[in-house]
Write an enzyme that holds these catalytic residues in place. Structure first.
Site, PDB file in Angstrom:
ATOM      1  N   ASP A   1      10.072  69.347  -0.872  1.00  0.00           N
ATOM      2  CA  ASP A   1      10.851  69.064  -2.020  1.00  0.00           C
ATOM      3  C   ASP A   1      11.431  70.525  -2.476  1.00  0.00           C
ATOM      4  OD1 ASP A   1      12.285  67.226  -3.927  1.00  0.00           O
ATOM      5  OD2 ASP A   1      10.966  68.080  -5.222  1.00  0.00           O
TER       6      ASP A   1
ATOM      7  N   THR B   1      13.099  71.270  -5.614  1.00  0.00           N
ATOM      8  CA  THR B   1      12.777  71.465  -6.919  1.00  0.00           C
ATOM      9  C   THR B   1      11.125  71.271  -7.254  1.00  0.00           C
ATOM     10  OG1 THR B   1      14.871  70.388  -7.568  1.00  0.00           O
ATOM     11  CG2 THR B   1      13.390  70.726  -9.176  1.00  0.00           C
TER      12      THR B   1
ATOM     13  N   ASP C   1       6.823  67.024  -6.552  1.00  0.00           N
ATOM     14  CA  ASP C   1       6.095  67.198  -7.878  1.00  0.00           C
ATOM     15  C   ASP C   1       6.995  66.040  -8.821  1.00  0.00           C
ATOM     16  OD1 ASP C   1       8.663  68.226  -8.335  1.00  0.00           O
ATOM     17  OD2 ASP C   1       7.739  70.025  -9.726  1.00  0.00           O
TER      18      ASP C   1
END
Length: 798
Positions: free
Chosen positions: A316, A318, A554
């Site tokens: 991911d 970000t 996250d």
């Protein structure tokens, strides 16, 4: 605009006062009363087994029982040197207990660091407490990414959406309103609110599930399953071989009882590969300790093994490739809007969300709130929607509704602002569109007809270690796939800055069927505008093509994919939901730790596969020697002391060092087949060569000391062949591997030349002819072994 942010993260030392209109929660006296009644969330969530369980697991094993009985027999009927194998077992078991206890302490300390602290309202203030300090009727605040830790009833809801898929299997979020039930184990995907605890401790729906999910475990891995399978087969072989050996030594030969018992035990003990299970546990435990020092919490031990088998890692953007923070670099107004007015709108929007994401936080930092504006209604940001919104009463009495989100979602196809957005995305910049809505926020399509007002240009902070980490994966033949909800062009530009080349794909154009999606995923590298459900589908599509997939993330939008991936990796600063479902949590939030985890997994699995061959060659030749002794009706050639010496020098000591050595080879499947295809031919060659030397020695030696001389010659052959097996296993050679093999040879030579050791181990080479014959047989066996293993590689490739 006046706004009390009671839902944001709170400093427990400086609690935030709550408005009088909101429920104040329990009083201190009510909390104390419930604590006294035991109405507290006291579920013992452990990351590892207790000390008692560790001791029992290491002591009370099937093979320890077998060896223990044989050891007690030997203590009564033979000299102490024939009982050395028992002391070795005691030492090995002790090492196993100590190492797992150290691993437990490491895990427990890390689990405390990574533990979430829910926010509860007590005495009119919002404070953070430990999960096990929540009591019945506590009012618990929630926001995006928070896990519901106990069962309860919703009391407040502001666009609250909860994912209950861990219980129901349904991926679609459920909208919650006051009075609705919430279940422990579910998590918030959008909005915020508060719920009242109705069931705590073991009464909560997911209490037992949560305890099991977070427990340090040694099960459910191909490696341990494979070893259990091998041990099952070994047990089946041991029983008839041992019975035949007992009958031969005690009845047929009619030997002296004590000597017959000693030689019977000498034949049974080496059949047990007891060190293999121990070494696996020790290697895993040391792996956990090593990773713990790097602030990496392994919530499920097989995750180390799983990462060693990974060939595709989905990242991911970000929080993984970029740091959580962003900076506003530019504000471009559209349609003639005044920049001062737009800044006021952005300030009010920032203040309207009590739990801002990274993008909104950057806007809050850049544009302060206007005290004159009042938020009437808000629409929290959702990963599926790609925008958030709020309705305001402006200072002059005017009312307005605003949306902030992805330009390509809020704007119609062909809008001129999209071209400008595309150009900025190509530079790796993130762009949000501020639009004035013409519909209410509770409308099914609030974005329809919205008028573009301004473009907010954000710059993402790249993680300084991301480029090196991506380079590591490329060097290790692990494919990296960047999967993000952001604009595809922007994500592709960020990936390019980090040196990741490949095709960039807009996920909205991906085929819906799994086969088509899998093919597109094999060809592409960077994927943008991916929805949470698509992330999950993409992981499944990759797995359908035989890939072992690791997923990092996250945010709450990563949870579904993390659950389905072979290995889920969460950042320590990520949402509570991601930390709950991930097998590995990087507590230091450093993506650069991931190569260490992969390397540790490869070291453990590769080395255990390597040294397992040493243990099982011994098992095979021990069983074969027992069978040959029974068929030829002769004395068993070895006493326990001989095989203890051989096992220590050619297996025990070398295996320990080899199991902890660096190993970068990616773990491959079919553990049992890989190990047995070398162990069976190796054990057969060693057993046949040793028995041939023994039979020749029986014809060569006569007289009272003949059996001892025959044993010494057979021991020499078996040692040399075992050393050759070790030399093959130790390849490719490094200076320390050569030194290890050589030192084992020197140690055996030391036993042969020192009179005291000769007497202790009953080893004395008699004459010249037979010892050189033993060497010659071993050399021929070594040549056959080299040829056989090369033929096996070609004939039975794995």
């Amino acid at each position: 605009m006046t706004h009390i942010d009671a839902g944001a993260e709170l400093d427990p030392v400086h609690p935030v006062a709550l408005p009088a209109t909101r429920p104040a929660g329990l009083t201190g006296a009510e909390v104390a009363e419930r604590l006294a009644r035991g109405q507290v969330n006291d579920v013992p969530v452990r990351s590892s087994r207790s000390l008692g369980e560790i001791v029992r697991a290491n002591v009370f094993t099937r093979f320890n029982a077998i060896i223990g009985v044989l050891w007690l027999v030997m203590l009564f009927v033979a000299p102490i040197q024939d009982s050395l194998f028992g002391f070795v077992i005691l030492a090995n078991t002790g090492i196993g207990i100590v190492q797992e206890w150290r691993a437990k302490q490491t895990l427990d300390s890390l689990a405390v660091i990574g533990e979430a602290r829910p926010t509860v309202r007590r005495d009119g203030t919002a404070v953070e407490v430990a999960t096990n300090e929540i009591v019945l009727d506590d009012l618990i605040e929630t926001g995006p990414g928070d896990k519901i830790v106990v069962d309860g009833v919703c009391r407040e809801a502001d666009g609250l959406e909860i994912d209950e898929s861990l219980h129901t299997g349904e991926a679609d979020p459920v909208v919650k309103r006051p009075g609705d039930q919430v279940m422990s184990g579910s998590f918030v995907v959008a909005g915020g609110g508060a719920f009242q605890a109705t069931k705590v401790g073991r009464e909560a729906y997911a209490a037992q599930l949560a305890e099991e999910a977070s427990r340090f475990t040694l099960v459910h891995s191909e490696l341990r399953t494979g070893i259990s399978t091998i041990l099952k087969y070994v047990t089946w072989m041991m029983v008839p071989a041992a019975i035949g050996l007992v009958v031969t030594q005690l009845v047929v030969k009619n030997n002296d009882l004590k000597d017959a018992v000693a030689r019977t035990v000498g034949g049974i003990v080496p059949m047990v590969p007891e060190g293999l299970v121990l070494l696996t546990s020790v290697a895993f435990a040391i792996g956990v300790i090593r990773l713990g020092r790097k602030q990496c919490l392994v919530q499920e031990l097989p995750a180390i093994e799983g990462l060693a088998r990974v060939d595709t890692v989905c990242l991911d953007k970000t929080g993984t490739l970029t740091e959580g923070g962003m900076d506003v670099t530019e504000l471009r107004t559209l349609d003639g809007y005044d920049e001062t007015y737009v800044r006021r709108v952005l300030g009010a929007l920032g203040e309207s969300d009590p739990r801002p994401n990274a993008s909104l936080q950057a806007i809050i930092d850049a544009y302060p709130d206007s005290e004159e504006w009042r938020c009437i209604e808000s629409l929290p940001f959702s990963s599926a929607r790609k925008y958030s919104g709020a309705a305001f009463s402006e200072g002059d009495g005017e009312a307005s509704t605003w949306l902030l989100g992805a330009p390509d979602v809020l704007l119609a196809q062909g809008d001129p602002a999209l071209a400008e957005t595309e150009r900025l995305n190509e530079q790796g910049l993130r762009v949000l569109l501020l639009a004035r809505a013409t519909r209410d926020l509770d409308d099914p399509e609030p974005a329809r007809g919205a008028r573009p007002t301004a473009l907010v240009v954000l710059e993402q902070r790249l993680r300084p270690d991301a480029a090196d980490t991506l380079r590591y994966f490329a060097d290790q033949s692990v494919r990296a796939k960047v999967i993000s909800g952001d604009n595809a062009v922007s994500v592709g530009a960020v990936a390019a800055k980090l040196g990741l080349s490949g095709t960039t794909v807009d996920a909205r154009r991906l085929p819906a069927d799994p086969r088509g999606m899998a093919e597109a995923l094999d060809e592409g590298t960077v994927f943008g505008r991916v929805t949470p459900q698509q992330k999950r589908d993409m992981v499944g599509a990759l797995q359908s093509h035989g890939h072992t997939v690791a997923m990092t993330g996250d945010g709450v939008n990563d949870v579904l994919a993390l659950k389905d991936a072979d290995i889920g990796v969460s950042m320590g600063s990520g949402s509570e939901a991601t930390r709950a479902v991930a097998q590995i949590v990087l507590l230091n939030n450093s993506f650069a730790t991931l190569p260490s985890v992969v390397a540790e997994g490869r070291r453990v699995i590769g080395n255990i596969t390597r040294v397992a061959t040493l243990f099982l060659v011994k098992t095979v030749y021990s069983v074969l020697l027992a069978v040959l002794v029974v068929c030829w009706q002769v004395e068993y050639p070895f006493l326990p002391r001989h095989l203890t010496l051989l096992s220590t020098l050619t297996i025990g000591v070398p295996a320990f060092f080899l199991a902890l050595a660096p190993n970068k080879e990616r773990a491959r499947p079919h553990f049992v087949r890989r190990v047995m295809r070398y162990s069976v031919p190796g054990g057969v060659v060693a057993g046949v060569a040793t028995f041939v030397t023994y039979l020749i020695a029986r014809h060569h030696y006569t007289g009272p000391g003949a059996l001892d001389a025959e044993t010494s010659a057979a021991t020499l052959t078996l040692f040399l062949i075992s050393m050759w097996v070790l030399a093959i296993i130790a390849r490719p050679y490094t200076w320390w591997r050569v030194a290890l093999v050589a030192s084992m040879g020197v140690a055996f030579l030391f036993v042969l030349v020192v009179p005291a050791l000769q007497s202790f181990f009953a080893l004395k080479l008699v004459g010249v002819t037979m010892p050189w014959t033993a060497v010659g047989v071993a050399v021929v066996a070594a040549v056959v072994l080299e040829f056989l293993w090369k033929w096996v590689d070609r004939r039975f490739p794995v």
